[in-house]
Design a protein around this motif. Structure first.
Motif, mmCIF file in Angstrom:
data_model
loop_
_atom_site.group_PDB
_atom_site.id
_atom_site.type_symbol
_atom_site.label_atom_id
_atom_site.label_comp_id
_atom_site.label_asym_id
_atom_site.label_seq_id
_atom_site.Cartn_x
_atom_site.Cartn_y
_atom_site.Cartn_z
ATOM 1 N N LYS A 34 63.396 9.573 -39.854
ATOM 2 C CA LYS A 34 62.690 8.375 -40.314
ATOM 3 C C LYS A 34 62.183 7.610 -39.103
ATOM 4 O O LYS A 34 62.620 7.832 -37.987
ATOM 5 N N LYS A 35 61.264 6.666 -39.333
ATOM 6 C CA LYS A 35 60.739 5.842 -38.250
ATOM 7 C C LYS A 35 61.179 4.397 -38.448
ATOM 8 O O LYS A 35 61.241 3.907 -39.560
ATOM 9 N N TYR A 36 61.474 3.732 -37.331
ATOM 10 C CA TYR A 36 62.023 2.388 -37.346
ATOM 11 C C TYR A 36 61.213 1.453 -36.452
ATOM 12 O O TYR A 36 60.536 1.896 -35.535
ATOM 13 N N GLN A 37 61.338 0.168 -36.749
ATOM 14 C CA GLN A 37 60.772 -0.875 -35.904
ATOM 15 C C GLN A 37 61.881 -1.859 -35.546
ATOM 16 O O GLN A 37 62.858 -1.996 -36.277
ATOM 17 N N LEU A 38 61.702 -2.534 -34.432
ATOM 18 C CA LEU A 38 62.661 -3.540 -34.004
ATOM 19 C C LEU A 38 62.288 -4.880 -34.615
ATOM 20 O O LEU A 38 61.135 -5.290 -34.560
ATOM 21 N N VAL A 39 63.266 -5.530 -35.210
ATOM 22 C CA VAL A 39 63.116 -6.913 -35.657
ATOM 23 C C VAL A 39 63.993 -7.731 -34.713
ATOM 24 O O VAL A 39 65.215 -7.655 -34.785
ATOM 25 N N ALA A 40 63.346 -8.454 -33.813
ATOM 26 C CA ALA A 40 64.075 -9.187 -32.772
ATOM 27 C C ALA A 40 64.069 -10.684 -33.068
ATOM 28 O O ALA A 40 63.098 -11.216 -33.602
ATOM 29 N N PHE A 41 65.143 -11.334 -32.688
ATOM 30 C CA PHE A 41 65.252 -12.782 -32.821
ATOM 31 C C PHE A 41 64.411 -13.414 -31.729
ATOM 32 O O PHE A 41 64.602 -13.130 -30.547
ATOM 33 N N LYS A 42 63.465 -14.282 -32.126
ATOM 34 C CA LYS A 42 62.547 -14.862 -31.142
ATOM 35 C C LYS A 42 62.492 -16.380 -31.177
ATOM 36 O O LYS A 42 61.646 -16.978 -30.550
#
Length: 129
Positions: A34-42
C-alpha cells in the motif's frame, strides 16, 4: 501481513542514529504493498493543539510517532516513541506509549513544559486510490 520488522531491515541509521520521518515514509512506501502519506503536526506546541491532533489520529486508528531531541528525560532523549493512547487523569493528559518495546504512561502536560531542541509528531495514513 506487513509488519514493522520488515521496515527495520532495509534501513541503516544515519549519524546520531535517528531516523527522520521522510526516511521512514520512503521505506514504508518501498516495502509495503500500500502507499502512505505523512500527516505531520504543524501547529504551535500548545497543549490544546497537540491533544486535538493526537485524538484525531487515534480515533482514525493511527498510532503516532513522537520524536524528541535533547530532552532531559532519558525516556525521551534523542528517541522515537509510539503514542497508542490518550487519557485524562488527575487534571492532566496522559499519553500511553510504546517505548523500547514496553508500555509506558507519561504526562503530556509535563512533557510539553520541559525544554527540548526539537519535537516531531506525526503518523502515516494510507493514500486513497
Amino acid at each position: 501481513g506487513f509488519y514493522l520488522d520488515q521496515l527495520s531491515r532495509p534501513y541503516l541509521p544515519r549519524p546520531g542514529g535517528i531516523v527522520r520521518f521522510s526516511s521512514l515514509l520512503a521505506i514504508l512506501n518501498r516495502q509495503s504493498p500500500k502507499k502512505y502519506q505523512l500527516v505531520a503536526f504543524k501547529k504551535p506546541l500548545q497543549l490544546d493543539f497537540v491533544v486535538a491532533f493526537i485524538q484525531e489520529a487515534l480515533e482514525g486508528g493511527h498510532p503516532l510517532l513522537l520524536l524528541t531531541f535533547n530532552h532531559k528525560s532519558p525516556d525521551f532523549h534523542n528517541h522515537w516513541l509510539t503514542i497508542t493512547g490518550l487519557n485524562w487523569e488527575e487534571g492532566q493528559y496522559q499519553i500511553i506509549c510504546s517505548n523500547w518495546g514496553q508500555r509506558r504512561v507519561y504526562s503530556l502536560n509535563k512533557y510539553l513544559k520541559e525544554p527540548s531542541l526539537y519535537r516531531g509528531l506525526g503518523y502515516f495514513q494510507e493514500v486513497s486510490s
